[in-house]
Each structure stands twice: as C-alpha cells, then as structure tokens.
Motif scaffolding. Structure first.
Motif, PDB file in Angstrom:
ATOM      1  N   UNK A  45       7.540 -33.139  20.875  1.00 56.23           N
ATOM      2  CA  UNK A  45       8.336 -32.682  19.731  1.00 56.23           C
ATOM      3  C   UNK A  45       8.125 -33.606  18.534  1.00 56.23           C
ATOM      4  N   UNK A  46       8.161 -34.910  18.792  1.00 59.39           N
ATOM      5  CA  UNK A  46       7.999 -35.879  17.707  1.00 59.39           C
ATOM      6  C   UNK A  46       6.608 -35.794  17.098  1.00 59.39           C
ATOM      7  N   UNK A  47       5.590 -35.617  17.924  1.00 54.43           N
ATOM      8  CA  UNK A  47       4.226 -35.496  17.405  1.00 54.43           C
ATOM      9  C   UNK A  47       4.059 -34.260  16.527  1.00 54.43           C
ATOM     10  N   UNK A  48       4.607 -33.142  16.960  1.00 56.06           N
ATOM     11  CA  UNK A  48       4.526 -31.926  16.140  1.00 56.06           C
ATOM     12  C   UNK A  48       5.177 -32.169  14.787  1.00 56.06           C
ATOM     13  N   UNK A  49       6.344 -32.782  14.822  1.00 58.20           N
ATOM     14  CA  UNK A  49       7.047 -33.115  13.570  1.00 58.20           C
ATOM     15  C   UNK A  49       6.192 -34.028  12.696  1.00 58.20           C
ATOM     16  N   UNK A  50       5.601 -35.062  13.275  1.00 58.26           N
ATOM     17  CA  UNK A  50       4.793 -35.998  12.496  1.00 58.26           C
ATOM     18  C   UNK A  50       3.542 -35.334  11.944  1.00 58.26           C
ATOM     19  N   UNK A  84      15.892 -24.940   4.214  1.00 62.59           N
ATOM     20  CA  UNK A  84      15.681 -23.884   3.217  1.00 62.59           C
ATOM     21  C   UNK A  84      14.769 -22.795   3.778  1.00 62.59           C
ATOM     22  N   UNK A  85      14.761 -21.652   3.106  1.00 61.14           N
ATOM     23  CA  UNK A  85      13.904 -20.549   3.528  1.00 61.14           C
ATOM     24  C   UNK A  85      12.450 -21.004   3.580  1.00 61.14           C
ATOM     25  N   UNK A  86      11.757 -20.599   4.647  1.00 63.06           N
ATOM     26  CA  UNK A  86      10.341 -20.931   4.887  1.00 63.06           C
ATOM     27  C   UNK A  86      10.110 -22.378   5.301  1.00 63.06           C
ATOM     28  N   UNK A  87      11.168 -23.143   5.564  1.00 61.56           N
ATOM     29  CA  UNK A  87      10.991 -24.491   6.089  1.00 61.56           C
ATOM     30  C   UNK A  87      10.537 -24.430   7.555  1.00 61.56           C
ATOM     31  N   UNK A  88      10.108 -25.580   8.059  1.00 56.74           N
ATOM     32  CA  UNK A  88       9.664 -25.717   9.450  1.00 56.74           C
ATOM     33  C   UNK A  88      10.716 -26.495  10.226  1.00 56.74           C
ATOM     34  N   UNK A  89      11.006 -26.019  11.431  1.00 63.60           N
ATOM     35  CA  UNK A  89      12.026 -26.628  12.270  1.00 63.60           C
ATOM     36  C   UNK A  89      11.426 -26.892  13.643  1.00 63.60           C
ATOM     37  N   UNK A  90      11.403 -28.162  14.043  1.00 68.14           N
ATOM     38  CA  UNK A  90      10.846 -28.551  15.342  1.00 68.14           C
ATOM     39  C   UNK A  90      11.997 -29.001  16.231  1.00 68.14           C
ATOM     40  N   UNK A  91      12.137 -28.365  17.390  1.00 69.98           N
ATOM     41  CA  UNK A  91      13.279 -28.605  18.262  1.00 69.98           C
ATOM     42  C   UNK A  91      12.830 -28.984  19.666  1.00 69.98           C
ATOM     43  N   UNK A  92      13.455 -30.008  20.223  1.00 67.41           N
ATOM     44  CA  UNK A  92      13.371 -30.237  21.664  1.00 67.41           C
ATOM     45  C   UNK A  92      14.523 -29.479  22.308  1.00 67.41           C
ATOM     46  N   UNK A  93      14.215 -28.683  23.329  1.00 62.90           N
ATOM     47  CA  UNK A  93      15.225 -27.825  23.951  1.00 62.90           C
ATOM     48  C   UNK A  93      15.216 -28.061  25.464  1.00 62.90           C
ATOM     49  N   UNK A  94      16.375 -28.351  26.015  1.00 64.28           N
ATOM     50  CA  UNK A  94      16.490 -28.602  27.455  1.00 64.28           C
ATOM     51  C   UNK A  94      16.776 -27.306  28.206  1.00 64.28           C
ATOM     52  N   UNK A 129       0.742 -30.626  20.767  1.00 62.23           N
ATOM     53  CA  UNK A 129       1.020 -30.755  19.335  1.00 62.23           C
ATOM     54  C   UNK A 129      -0.134 -30.209  18.500  1.00 62.23           C
ATOM     55  N   UNK A 130      -1.365 -30.408  18.952  1.00 62.26           N
ATOM     56  CA  UNK A 130      -2.520 -29.859  18.232  1.00 62.26           C
ATOM     57  C   UNK A 130      -2.450 -28.340  18.201  1.00 62.26           C
ATOM     58  N   UNK A 131      -2.212 -27.726  19.362  1.00 65.26           N
ATOM     59  CA  UNK A 131      -2.148 -26.259  19.410  1.00 65.26           C
ATOM     60  C   UNK A 131      -1.008 -25.720  18.549  1.00 65.26           C
ATOM     61  N   UNK A 132       0.140 -26.386  18.583  1.00 62.76           N
ATOM     62  CA  UNK A 132       1.300 -25.909  17.822  1.00 62.76           C
ATOM     63  C   UNK A 132       1.047 -25.954  16.329  1.00 62.76           C
TER      64      UNK A 132
END
Length: 443
Positions: A123-128, A155-165, A281-284
């Motif tokens: 999750x952190x890598x995708x965010x970075x 905001x609209x069109x922003x990116x949201x990266x979530x870790x989900x259990x 993270x690369x694929x995402x």
C-alpha cells in the motif's frame, strides 16, 4: 443515505471517533459505545458536538429498534451479543470504510490492497509511486488513517490508496475499487473467522462489484489464491517470482511485460517478499502511466515502513530490528528469512491458540528466544519441543533487556512477535514504539 439518521457506533478507537465526527455534520443522531475507558479529550470533543458517549461492558443494552445503522469497529467479532442483536432487529451493520465510501467524490480512483502479509508495504509503495508521479493521492484505511478522516481533503478525480483487512471486508457491501490487490493467502485470523475457507471468502470481497473495467492483481505463485479468483469478473494481471507473466523476477531483475524495470541490487528494501510487494505496486500504477524512471527513483530511496522490519539502532555491534507488525507466524517466518547471522528472537503477545511449529524450519540462525505476554508459556513449550534456548519474561521491556544481556557483538535482536499486541497494547504501533523506547535506554 447518512442524513438525519440515528446511528449506533460500536467501538471508539480511531475509526469510531472519526466516523462520529463525520456523521454529526449531516444531522445524524450519534451514540458511540466502547467497553474500555477512552481518551478524555476525545470524549469531551465528541460530547461537545452533541454525540452521546457510553463506556460500558454491556453495549447491547443501549441498542434498540430506533437505530438505522450500526457502525462496527473491525476488531470486534461479528458474533458479539450487540452485533447479534442488531441482526435480530434488522439493523444494517457496516464499518467505517464502507461508511466513508459513500461520502467520496465522483470518479475517485480507489486502489485497495489486502492479503495475509505484505499489505502495508505494498500500500505504501503504491502511494509513493503515485505521489512521485505528481498525482493527487491519499493514503488510508487499515494502515492507520481512518478513511472518514480524509473525506474533507479528497477531491474529484483524486487517487485513494487503502490497506483493507479481512475484518473490514466482512462488513462491506457497496465498497468498490478500480484496482484491487490480493498479495497472498495463508491461514491467519482463524480465531476471528473460524475457518480458513471463511477467511478466504472475506478476502475475495476485495473484488466485489468488479467487471472487466476494474483490475485484479493476483499472486500467480499462490495456489490457494489462484483457485479463489477463478470466477471473479475483473480484468486480471499477475505477478510471480517463479514464472514469466505480467511482472516477474528474472536474473536478479524485475521485468514488466519483458521490459526490465530495475535490478534487484538497486532496490533498497531487499528480500523476495519485498520484490513481490514491489511487483504489486508496479502493476497497480502502470495502469495510471507510471514510468520506469519514477519506479527506480522511489525504490532506490524507499527504506520500508515503520514497524515492518525497521532497522532501529546498532549498539556495541548488536543490530536491533522492529517487526512489531508481524502479528502472525507467517510474517515472522518472512522476517527470519532475511538474516544469515545470529538472531535473538522476541516472541509473544495475544494468545490466539495458533501453533508456532511453522517457525521451526526458519530458526536456523536463532540462538535464543525471549518470550513474553499472554502466549509466553505456549511459546516456551514450542521452544522446549525443538530444543531451543528460551527465556520467559512478563513484558516486552524485560524481553529487550534480557536479549541485550545475552547478546554478543554481531547479533541481531529481532522483535517479530508472531502474535497480536492486544494483550498489553492498544495496537502493534504502540508495541513497536515501546521496543524503540527501551532500546534508547540501553548502554
């Protein structure tokens, strides 16, 4: 959907606190309950907003048919009296992430990561990666930032990266992602879910509501995962350490569709488990146009996440590593595989009744085990069975000091507990911070 309703929040912590503050802005009547005493400043803040806060071991007594929703903390079992009562009353039970999902702006690009291990690093890598691209990106979920606390800034069109259990996925219905990552599967949290099959079914919900426009990122090396995702409707991309696919490892380099992305020697965080996280993270992020140059820039600097194989200090030739996030045996196996020098291992925490036998083959370099907490005597039995030197103490602070006393120059002192922290700490972060605090007192 969440306007002018009566809502019962079960469990305060960070997620319940943030959910209450969000909901009260929309004219909702809020009651929040918890079985433990809470931070007095936070309680006062909520009460000043007109929210009723009730501290009681009998939370079910305050739930009745007048409530429209129950917002449940993910750590609370789904078979507690209060949640069972909600079912009897026909009250919908969801969690804080599902709640916040309904407040997100249009066209938010949601990338969610789940799995038994590797969630936080991935999750952190995708965010970075996305941040290095200059995109408006937010990080939250199980990683420590409740989604409700981010709503005002997205905001609209922003990116949201979530870790989900898996616990969060249990109480989600409408939640939908653009990209879902399933890092791996292994039998964990069986004390919570009862069976491995039920746990797997919860992990599978990360792909809910997908069609071919949404992307699923899958571990080709995980047979259980490959079977689980056979019937999902997502577009699928795969990563592998063993075979050629969308992103793969070959001759000490990571490739994306036959194009070399980076040599592993140039990656700051080493280990095959980290290479898998990087592949995810690369694929995402390739979906959003990331270049190999940006990937290299991040990976040559990224030192990992706090409490996950975090190098803390070197004192008189002893190296200290904080892997407090290792709340299951598999995580500790991964940590142990990272060292080829003498290790003093600190194990212990909440006793979920799980076996420690799977650690045996990974303890080649372990010279001593120091065990503490609720599970200490079962760990001692495990050590006796495999003829491993073991010291039993009560607290983590004692464990660190005993480990240091027993250690020699060149040793690694590793906190990788293989247990949850809740017997003595609010969260694994508190446990990791305590470990670092005690190290600071050593001479």
């Amino acid at each position: 959907m969440f306007n002018d309703k009566k809502i019962y929040i079960m469990g305060m912590a960070r997620s319940g606190y943030e959910a209450a503050k969000l909901l009260v802005q929309y004219g909702n009547e809020i009651v929040i309950t918890d079985g433990k005493e809470q931070d007095l400043e936070q309680v006062s803040e909520l009460e000043s907003l007109g929210i009723q806060v009730i501290i009681t071991p009998h939370q079910e007594n305050y739930l009745n048919e007048t409530f429209d929703y129950v917002i449940k903390n993910p750590g609370i079992r789904f078979d507690t009296p209060c949640i069972e009562k909600a079912g009897e009353l026909g009250i919908k039970v969801i969690n804080e992430v599902e709640l916040a999902f309904h407040f997100l702006p249009k066209n938010t690009h949601i990338i969610a990561v789940t799995g038994a291990n590797g969630k936080t690093t991935t999750t952190t890598l995708i965010y970075e990666f996305l941040r290095a691209m200059g995109l408006p990106v937010h990080l939250g979920g199980n990683i420590g930032f409740p989604l409700c606390s981010l709503i005002q800034s997205i905001k609209e069109d922003d990116y949201l990266v979530l870790e989900v259990s898996a616990q969060q996925l249990h109480d989600m219905d409408d939640f939908k992602t653009e990209v879902s990552v399933l890092t791996n599967l292994t039998p964990v949290h069986l004390d919570f879910f009862g069976t491995y099959e039920y746990y797997q079914s919860m992990k599978k919900r990360i792909f809910n509501h997908h069609d071919t426009q949404q992307l699923a990122i899958i571990n080709m090396d995980d047979e259980t995962e490959m079977k689980l995702i056979q019937d999902i409707s997502s577009a699928k991309q795969y990563f592998s350490l063993q075979q050629k696919t969308d992103v793969y490892l070959k001759e000490n380099a990571i490739y994306y569709h036959d194009e070399k992305v980076i040599d592993t020697k140039d990656i700051r965080v080493q280990g095959k488990h980290n290479y898998q996280n990087i592949m995810c993270a690369i694929l995402a992020t390739k979906r959003f146009g990331i270049s190999n140059d940006v990937i290299k820039e991040v990976l040559t600097q990224f030192a990992g996440v706090e409490h996950r194989m975090e190098f803390v200090s070197k004192i008189h030739g002893r190296e200290f590593y904080n892997d407090s996030k290792a709340t299951n045996v598999k995580s500790t196996e991964i940590a142990l595989s990272s060292f080829q020098k003498p290790v003093i291992l600190l194990l212990g925490g909440l006793d979920r009744g799980h076996s420690f036998l799977d650690l045996k083959d990974d303890m080649t370099y372990v010279t001593h085990v120091i065990c503490y907490g609720e599970s200490k005597f079962r760990i001692q039995e495990f050590c006796d069975d495999i003829e491993m030197d073991c010291n039993v103490v009560n607290t983590l602070e004692e464990a660190v000091k005993v480990a240091y006393h027993l250690s020699e120059e060149g040793d690694v002192i590793l906190l990788s507990p293989a247990c949850a922290s809740w017997d003595q700490y609010q969260c694994f972060e508190d446990r990791g911070n305590e470990f670092k605090r005690v190290i600071d007192t050593l001479e």
